[in-house]
Scaffold this active site. Structure first.
Site, PDB file in Angstrom:
ATOM      1  N   ASN A  87      33.967   4.321   1.299  1.00 15.26           N
ATOM      2  CA  ASN A  87      34.325   4.119   1.023  1.00 15.26           C
ATOM      3  C   ASN A  87      35.508   5.154   1.860  1.00 15.26           C
ATOM      4  OD1 ASN A  87      34.448   1.417   0.128  1.00 15.26           O
ATOM      5  ND2 ASN A  87      34.193   2.325  -2.279  1.00 15.26           N
ATOM      6  N   HIS A 100      30.509   9.981  -1.138  1.00 16.62           N
ATOM      7  CA  HIS A 100      29.474   9.592  -1.680  1.00 16.62           C
ATOM      8  C   HIS A 100      29.336   7.941  -0.527  1.00 16.62           C
ATOM      9  CE1 HIS A 100      33.185   8.258  -3.704  1.00 16.62           C
ATOM     10  NE2 HIS A 100      32.855   7.138  -3.367  1.00 16.62           N
ATOM     11  N   HIS A 102      27.430   4.405  -1.537  1.00 13.67           N
ATOM     12  CA  HIS A 102      27.136   3.772  -2.786  1.00 13.67           C
ATOM     13  C   HIS A 102      25.997   3.670  -2.261  1.00 13.67           C
ATOM     14  CE1 HIS A 102      30.734   3.619  -4.929  1.00 13.67           C
ATOM     15  NE2 HIS A 102      31.303   3.718  -3.910  1.00 13.67           N
TER      16      HIS A 102
HETATM   17  P1  5GP Z   1      35.183   4.930  -5.094  1.00 13.36           P
HETATM   18  O1  5GP Z   1      36.032   4.188  -5.274  1.00 13.36           O
HETATM   19  O2  5GP Z   1      35.674   6.470  -4.927  1.00 13.36           O
HETATM   20  O3  5GP Z   1      34.387   4.726  -3.037  1.00 13.36           O
HETATM   21  O4  5GP Z   1      33.857   5.551  -5.862  1.00 13.36           O
HETATM   22  C1  5GP Z   1      33.346   5.802  -6.837  1.00 13.36           C
HETATM   23  C2  5GP Z   1      32.691   5.554  -7.869  1.00 13.36           C
HETATM   24  O5  5GP Z   1      32.519   6.564  -9.066  1.00 13.36           O
HETATM   25  C3  5GP Z   1      33.244   4.484  -8.797  1.00 13.36           C
HETATM   26  O6  5GP Z   1      31.712   3.276  -7.973  1.00 13.36           O
HETATM   27  C4  5GP Z   1      32.678   4.801  -9.848  1.00 13.36           C
HETATM   28  O7  5GP Z   1      31.903   4.256 -10.685  1.00 13.36           O
HETATM   29  C5  5GP Z   1      32.199   6.235  -9.537  1.00 13.36           C
HETATM   30  N1  5GP Z   1      32.742   6.765 -10.759  1.00 13.36           N
HETATM   31  C6  5GP Z   1      33.374   7.794 -11.296  1.00 13.36           C
HETATM   32  N2  5GP Z   1      33.074   8.635 -12.055  1.00 13.36           N
HETATM   33  C7  5GP Z   1      32.309   8.672 -12.079  1.00 13.36           C
HETATM   34  C8  5GP Z   1      31.514   9.773 -13.298  1.00 13.36           C
HETATM   35  O8  5GP Z   1      32.309  10.469 -13.701  1.00 13.36           O
HETATM   36  N3  5GP Z   1      29.882   9.093 -13.567  1.00 13.36           N
HETATM   37  C9  5GP Z   1      29.120   8.208 -12.191  1.00 13.36           C
HETATM   38  N4  5GP Z   1      28.042   8.242 -12.741  1.00 13.36           N
HETATM   39  N5  5GP Z   1      30.424   7.876 -12.151  1.00 13.36           N
HETATM   40  C10 5GP Z   1      31.611   7.914 -11.545  1.00 13.36           C
END
Ligand code: 5GP
Ligand code: ZN
Length: 114
Positions: A87, A100, A102
């Site tokens: 994303n 990151h 996924h």
């Molecule tokens: P985004 O929406 O930015 O692509 O994804 C961020 C991801 O980071 C989400 O899937 C969320 O669940 C994960 N995430 C956020 N904070 C933490 C954390 O403290 N530890 C872990 N393991 N994952 C996190």
């Protein structure tokens, strides 16, 4: 980056379940999994988003895809398939501003957008 959650995970200041680590890359389980297997793969160097990638980061991002394949092999979901999502920015729905990848696996994934 002082207030970056993922930099804190890299430094061990926030706990995580690690899946893979080398000197440049870390992979750990997503805390809020969207599939039976949901792993985040990140560069240890803070890069805010895909849009902030510099030409000198390209080799590292290529290596991340190699690590993704290695994880898929080791965790046993390479043959049945998986999805990799990045994303980027507001419209891409990026919430954590540290690049990151996924990895989603372990079930037939729905909501195929493209
Ligand atoms: P985004 O929406 O930015 O692509 O994804 C961020 C991801 O980071 C989400 O899937 C969320 O669940 C994960 N995430 C956020 N904070 C933490 C954390 O403290 N530890 C872990 N393991 N994952 C996190
Ligand atoms: Zn960071």
């Amino acid at each position: 980056m002082e207030d970056c959650i993922f930099c804190k995970i890299i430094k061990g200041e926030i706990p995580s379940t690690k899946v893979y680590e080398d000197d440049e890359i870390l992979a750990f389980n997503d805390v809020n999994p969207a599939a039976p297997i949901h792993i985040l793969v990140i560069p240890k160097r803070h890069i805010s988003s895909l849009a902030d990638m510099k030409p000198e980061d390209e080799k590292l991002v290529g290596k991340i895809y190699g690590v993704i394949n290695k994880i898929a092999e080791e965790k046993g979901f390479k043959d049945e398939g998986f999805r990799v999502i990045v994303n980027c920015g507001k419209n891409g729905g990026q919430e954590v501003m540290h690049l990151h990848f996924h990895i989603l696996a372990g079930k037939q994934l729905g909501e195929k957008i493209v």
